[in-house]
Design a protein around this motif. Structure first.
Motif, PDB file in Angstrom:
ATOM      1  N   PHE A  43      34.028  26.402  31.342  1.00 41.02           N
ATOM      2  CA  PHE A  43      33.274  26.341  32.607  1.00 41.02           C
ATOM      3  C   PHE A  43      32.229  27.424  32.208  1.00 41.02           C
ATOM      4  CE2 PHE A  43      32.145  28.178  36.930  1.00 41.02           C
ATOM      5  CZ  PHE A  43      31.546  27.105  37.297  1.00 41.02           C
ATOM      6  N   ASP A  44      32.558  28.392  31.762  1.00 40.43           N
ATOM      7  CA  ASP A  44      31.564  29.780  31.302  1.00 40.43           C
ATOM      8  C   ASP A  44      30.893  29.979  32.297  1.00 40.43           C
ATOM      9  OD1 ASP A  44      30.258  31.478  29.369  1.00 40.43           O
ATOM     10  OD2 ASP A  44      28.957  30.225  28.767  1.00 40.43           O
ATOM     11  N   PRO A  45      31.522  30.852  33.512  1.00 39.67           N
ATOM     12  CA  PRO A  45      30.525  31.332  34.573  1.00 39.67           C
ATOM     13  C   PRO A  45      29.455  32.176  34.177  1.00 39.67           C
ATOM     14  CG  PRO A  45      32.598  32.138  34.545  1.00 39.67           C
ATOM     15  CD  PRO A  45      32.469  31.146  33.468  1.00 39.67           C
ATOM     16  N   ASP A  46      28.386  32.195  35.216  1.00 47.22           N
ATOM     17  CA  ASP A  46      27.335  33.295  34.975  1.00 47.22           C
ATOM     18  C   ASP A  46      27.829  34.568  35.706  1.00 47.22           C
ATOM     19  OD1 ASP A  46      25.526  31.672  33.486  1.00 47.22           O
ATOM     20  OD2 ASP A  46      25.447  30.504  35.540  1.00 47.22           O
ATOM     21  N   ILE A  47      28.656  34.168  36.927  1.00 49.13           N
ATOM     22  CA  ILE A  47      29.156  35.283  37.885  1.00 49.13           C
ATOM     23  C   ILE A  47      30.465  34.922  38.323  1.00 49.13           C
ATOM     24  CG2 ILE A  47      28.786  36.351  40.347  1.00 49.13           C
ATOM     25  CD1 ILE A  47      26.292  36.809  38.746  1.00 49.13           C
ATOM     26  N   ILE A  48      31.151  36.030  38.527  1.00 56.17           N
ATOM     27  CA  ILE A  48      32.749  36.036  39.033  1.00 56.17           C
ATOM     28  C   ILE A  48      32.670  36.348  40.455  1.00 56.17           C
ATOM     29  CG2 ILE A  48      35.174  36.561  38.955  1.00 56.17           C
ATOM     30  CD1 ILE A  48      34.818  36.041  35.897  1.00 56.17           C
ATOM     31  N   VAL A  49      33.393  35.549  41.401  1.00 55.36           N
ATOM     32  CA  VAL A  49      33.644  36.199  42.837  1.00 55.36           C
ATOM     33  C   VAL A  49      35.119  36.317  42.936  1.00 55.36           C
ATOM     34  CG1 VAL A  49      33.728  36.087  45.471  1.00 55.36           C
ATOM     35  CG2 VAL A  49      31.649  35.466  43.987  1.00 55.36           C
ATOM     36  N   ASN A  50      35.683  37.507  42.875  1.00 54.67           N
ATOM     37  CA  ASN A  50      37.178  37.880  42.922  1.00 54.67           C
ATOM     38  C   ASN A  50      37.840  38.264  44.129  1.00 54.67           C
ATOM     39  OD1 ASN A  50      38.912  38.449  40.439  1.00 54.67           O
ATOM     40  ND2 ASN A  50      39.078  40.407  41.473  1.00 54.67           N
ATOM     41  N   PHE A  51      38.626  37.374  44.929  1.00 59.30           N
ATOM     42  CA  PHE A  51      39.088  37.715  45.971  1.00 59.30           C
ATOM     43  C   PHE A  51      40.459  38.451  45.624  1.00 59.30           C
ATOM     44  CE2 PHE A  51      36.580  34.064  47.606  1.00 59.30           C
ATOM     45  CZ  PHE A  51      36.074  34.584  48.582  1.00 59.30           C
ATOM     46  N   ALA A  52      41.024  39.396  46.086  1.00 59.89           N
ATOM     47  CA  ALA A  52      42.138  40.287  45.624  1.00 59.89           C
ATOM     48  C   ALA A  52      42.890  41.202  46.846  1.00 59.89           C
ATOM     49  CB  ALA A  52      42.007  41.150  44.271  1.00 59.89           C
ATOM     50  N   PRO A  53      43.939  41.372  46.575  1.00 54.99           N
ATOM     51  CA  PRO A  53      44.381  42.401  47.455  1.00 54.99           C
ATOM     52  C   PRO A  53      44.547  43.827  46.935  1.00 54.99           C
ATOM     53  CG  PRO A  53      46.372  41.358  46.069  1.00 54.99           C
ATOM     54  CD  PRO A  53      44.978  40.742  45.997  1.00 54.99           C
ATOM     55  N   ASP A  54      44.952  44.652  47.238  1.00 56.80           N
ATOM     56  CA  ASP A  54      45.201  46.104  47.114  1.00 56.80           C
ATOM     57  C   ASP A  54      46.520  46.582  47.441  1.00 56.80           C
ATOM     58  OD1 ASP A  54      44.042  48.588  46.002  1.00 56.80           O
ATOM     59  OD2 ASP A  54      44.537  48.993  47.920  1.00 56.80           O
ATOM     60  N   HIS A  55      47.132  47.511  46.686  1.00 54.41           N
ATOM     61  CA  HIS A  55      48.452  47.907  46.803  1.00 54.41           C
ATOM     62  C   HIS A  55      48.366  49.406  47.151  1.00 54.41           C
ATOM     63  CE1 HIS A  55      48.771  44.309  44.458  1.00 54.41           C
ATOM     64  NE2 HIS A  55      49.624  43.823  44.947  1.00 54.41           N
ATOM     65  N   VAL A 171      29.325  29.822  39.244  1.00 53.03           N
ATOM     66  CA  VAL A 171      29.994  30.710  39.874  1.00 53.03           C
ATOM     67  C   VAL A 171      31.609  30.507  39.671  1.00 53.03           C
ATOM     68  CG1 VAL A 171      30.687  32.305  41.971  1.00 53.03           C
ATOM     69  CG2 VAL A 171      28.201  31.223  41.356  1.00 53.03           C
ATOM     70  N   LEU A 172      32.314  31.338  39.001  1.00 53.01           N
ATOM     71  CA  LEU A 172      33.856  31.070  39.076  1.00 53.01           C
ATOM     72  C   LEU A 172      34.505  32.036  40.235  1.00 53.01           C
ATOM     73  CD1 LEU A 172      36.292  29.850  37.771  1.00 53.01           C
ATOM     74  CD2 LEU A 172      36.259  32.395  36.463  1.00 53.01           C
ATOM     75  N   VAL A 173      35.045  31.312  40.969  1.00 53.01           N
ATOM     76  CA  VAL A 173      35.938  32.228  42.021  1.00 53.01           C
ATOM     77  C   VAL A 173      37.202  32.249  41.631  1.00 53.01           C
ATOM     78  CG1 VAL A 173      36.749  32.175  44.538  1.00 53.01           C
ATOM     79  CG2 VAL A 173      34.475  30.853  43.935  1.00 53.01           C
ATOM     80  N   ILE A 174      37.805  33.677  41.665  1.00 59.50           N
ATOM     81  CA  ILE A 174      39.015  33.800  41.315  1.00 59.50           C
ATOM     82  C   ILE A 174      39.832  34.348  42.387  1.00 59.50           C
ATOM     83  CG2 ILE A 174      40.592  35.469  39.980  1.00 59.50           C
ATOM     84  CD1 ILE A 174      38.683  35.571  37.764  1.00 59.50           C
ATOM     85  N   SER A 175      41.131  33.649  42.733  1.00 55.35           N
ATOM     86  CA  SER A 175      41.988  34.171  43.694  1.00 55.35           C
ATOM     87  C   SER A 175      43.330  34.603  43.273  1.00 55.35           C
ATOM     88  CB  SER A 175      42.141  32.901  44.629  1.00 55.35           C
ATOM     89  OG  SER A 175      41.224  32.571  45.333  1.00 55.35           O
ATOM     90  N   SER A 176      43.542  36.112  43.493  1.00 53.17           N
ATOM     91  CA  SER A 176      44.555  36.545  42.758  1.00 53.17           C
ATOM     92  C   SER A 176      45.675  37.118  43.713  1.00 53.17           C
ATOM     93  CB  SER A 176      44.004  37.965  42.032  1.00 53.17           C
ATOM     94  OG  SER A 176      45.040  38.544  41.379  1.00 53.17           O
ATOM     95  N   GLY A 177      46.804  36.407  43.520  1.00 56.46           N
ATOM     96  CA  GLY A 177      47.763  36.901  44.450  1.00 56.46           C
ATOM     97  C   GLY A 177      48.824  35.874  44.629  1.00 56.46           C
ATOM     98  N   ARG A 275      46.455  34.888  50.923  1.00 60.30           N
ATOM     99  CA  ARG A 275      45.139  34.775  51.711  1.00 60.30           C
ATOM    100  C   ARG A 275      43.997  34.780  50.761  1.00 60.30           C
ATOM    101  NH1 ARG A 275      45.088  37.618  57.092  1.00 60.30           N
ATOM    102  NH2 ARG A 275      46.963  36.987  57.853  1.00 60.30           N
ATOM    103  N   THR A 276      44.151  35.261  49.573  1.00 58.79           N
ATOM    104  CA  THR A 276      43.148  35.207  48.334  1.00 58.79           C
ATOM    105  C   THR A 276      42.993  33.811  47.888  1.00 58.79           C
ATOM    106  OG1 THR A 276      44.741  35.565  46.755  1.00 58.79           O
ATOM    107  CG2 THR A 276      43.646  37.451  47.622  1.00 58.79           C
ATOM    108  N   TRP A 277      44.185  33.052  47.965  1.00 65.33           N
ATOM    109  CA  TRP A 277      44.027  31.491  47.679  1.00 65.33           C
ATOM    110  C   TRP A 277      43.310  31.042  48.830  1.00 65.33           C
ATOM    111  CZ3 TRP A 277      47.650  28.443  44.309  1.00 65.33           C
ATOM    112  CH2 TRP A 277      48.452  29.347  43.265  1.00 65.33           C
ATOM    113  N   ILE A 278      43.633  31.013  49.990  1.00 64.44           N
ATOM    114  CA  ILE A 278      42.857  30.465  51.237  1.00 64.44           C
ATOM    115  C   ILE A 278      41.527  30.684  51.246  1.00 64.44           C
ATOM    116  CG2 ILE A 278      43.144  30.380  53.640  1.00 64.44           C
ATOM    117  CD1 ILE A 278      46.120  30.987  53.700  1.00 64.44           C
ATOM    118  N   ALA A 279      41.136  31.803  50.644  1.00 71.34           N
ATOM    119  CA  ALA A 279      39.593  32.229  50.930  1.00 71.34           C
ATOM    120  C   ALA A 279      39.053  31.472  49.721  1.00 71.34           C
ATOM    121  CB  ALA A 279      39.305  33.722  50.780  1.00 71.34           C
ATOM    122  N   GLY A 280      39.723  31.565  48.450  1.00 71.18           N
ATOM    123  CA  GLY A 280      39.132  30.778  47.497  1.00 71.18           C
ATOM    124  C   GLY A 280      38.949  29.173  47.499  1.00 71.18           C
ATOM    125  N   TYR A 281      40.112  28.521  48.170  1.00 69.70           N
ATOM    126  CA  TYR A 281      39.971  27.224  48.562  1.00 69.70           C
ATOM    127  C   TYR A 281      39.004  26.851  49.321  1.00 69.70           C
ATOM    128  CZ  TYR A 281      43.784  25.520  45.342  1.00 69.70           C
ATOM    129  OH  TYR A 281      44.670  25.032  44.385  1.00 69.70           O
TER     130      TYR A 281
END
Ligand SMILES: O=C(O)CCC(=O)/C=C/C=C(\O)C(=O)O
Ligand SMILES: [Fe+2]
Length: 315
Positions: A43-55, A171-177, A275-281
């Motif tokens: 896909f080779d994105p120009d930009i990544i939008v990264n949805f993630a939690p914090d611990h 844009v590659l969206v990444i959902s982490s969690g 929630r990160t998956w839900i935001a990404g989808y």
């Protein structure tokens, strides 16, 4: 304009480098990572939008937002993850924030977001370097109750997706969690006074020894969980796979009925990371029809994780 959006949604685990998996499971997981890596590099994105939690490394109970976008961000490097600054395009982050607020979603902003393994692990797995691509980090509170309704996360994702659809870049969206899991993250409801300070972020900078002890607690819990002796909630593979089916269906509205209390009861205290998956989808759904190209799932007790991974493309 051709919209060019893709999604990688995947579980993360601080135990990836700290647990011994059965050989066949390890090989299968590495093959899944290889598939995701090929997808991302093709896909080779120009930009990544990264949805993630914090611990409780960047966001604390002194002021806990439901979600927050970083105009600048730094990885703290827990569990051996890469420390250092992310390459955040500030103008783009600000522009997304203004768009989302204009949609009536109360996004907060940070001019110096601190992120942990939950945010950087997919970037490290995909690129071996958290600075490899410009990334806009979006924190979604997934471990610190009370939680905003799941519907708000869908609306947040849709709003960001609408913005991304107007961009002339890939844009590659990444959902982490996620998915179902209940690792020993301290909780306000059961915290002693020292833990309460840590959850509030008022205990002062954490020492290397305290950090090591905190991480060792999770590593020990995973070993015990795999051995069947840990006092943590079991994984919920049926819940995980039902959720993945809803996400793949293209209609995310059934998720609006998910109640945080039920999610905790069925799938554990950290299940809210979905929630990160839900935001990404939801971001994908706002740009048009989508389809899941690759889907992986296995409950992996050594990682205390219903471990899932999907790659998603526009139809
Ligand atoms: O001990 C703490 O305060 C934090 C523990 C921790 O960071 C655990 C993280 C677990 C995950 O990220 C996960 O399984 O998703
Ligand atoms: Fe996590």
């Amino acid at each position: 304009m051709t919209v060019s959006l893709a999604l990688l949604a995947m579980s993360h685990s601080p135990l990836l480098e700290h647990a011994e998996l059965p050989g066949d499971v390890s090989a299968e997981l590495q093959a899944a990572f290889d598939t995701a890596r090929t997808f991302v590099h093709d896909f080779d994105p120009d930009i990544i939008v990264n949805f993630a939690p914090d611990h409780y490394n960047g966001f604390f109970y002194t002021l806990m937002p439901a979600f927050c976008i970083g105009y600048a961000a730094e990885s703290i490097g827990d569990y051996g993850s890469q420390a250092g600054r992310l390459d955040v395009p500030e103008d783009l982050a600000r522009s997304i924030a203004e768009h989302v607020l204009g949609d009536g979603i109360d996004l907060t902003v940070s001019l110096d977001m601190q992120v942990d393994h939950g945010a950087v692990q997919p970037m490290e797995l995909m690129y071996s370097d958290i600075g490899a691509k410009p990334v806009v980090p979006v924190f979604i509170n997934s471990v610190a109750p009370p939680f905003t309704p799941v519907q708000r996360i869908r609306l947040l994702g849709e709003s960001i997706g609408r913005y991304l659809s107007t961009m002339d870049q890939k844009v590659l969206v990444i959902s982490s969690g996620g998915l179902s899991h209940d690792p020993p993250v301290p909780r306000l409801a059961t915290a002693n006074s020292e833990q309460r300070k840590a959850l509030m972020g008022t205990g002062g900078p954490i020492s290397a020894e305290a950090r090591a002890a905190r991480q060792q607690r999770v590593i020990d819990a995973a070993r015990d969980f795999a051995a069947g002796t840990a006092d943590i909630q079991d994984l919920a593979p049926q819940w995980d796979q039902d959720l993945m089916r809803i996400l793949a269906s293209g209609d995310l509205t059934p998720l609006d009925d998910f109640s945080p209390d039920e999610m905790t009861r069925i799938a554990g205290n950290s299940s809210h990371e979905v929630r990160t998956w839900i935001a990404g989808y939801a971001a994908m759904s706002a740009a048009g029809d989508y389809e899941v190209e690759y889907s992986y799932y296995r409950p992996i007790r050594e990682l205390i994780a219903g471990f899932g991974m999907t790659t998603v493309v526009q139809r």
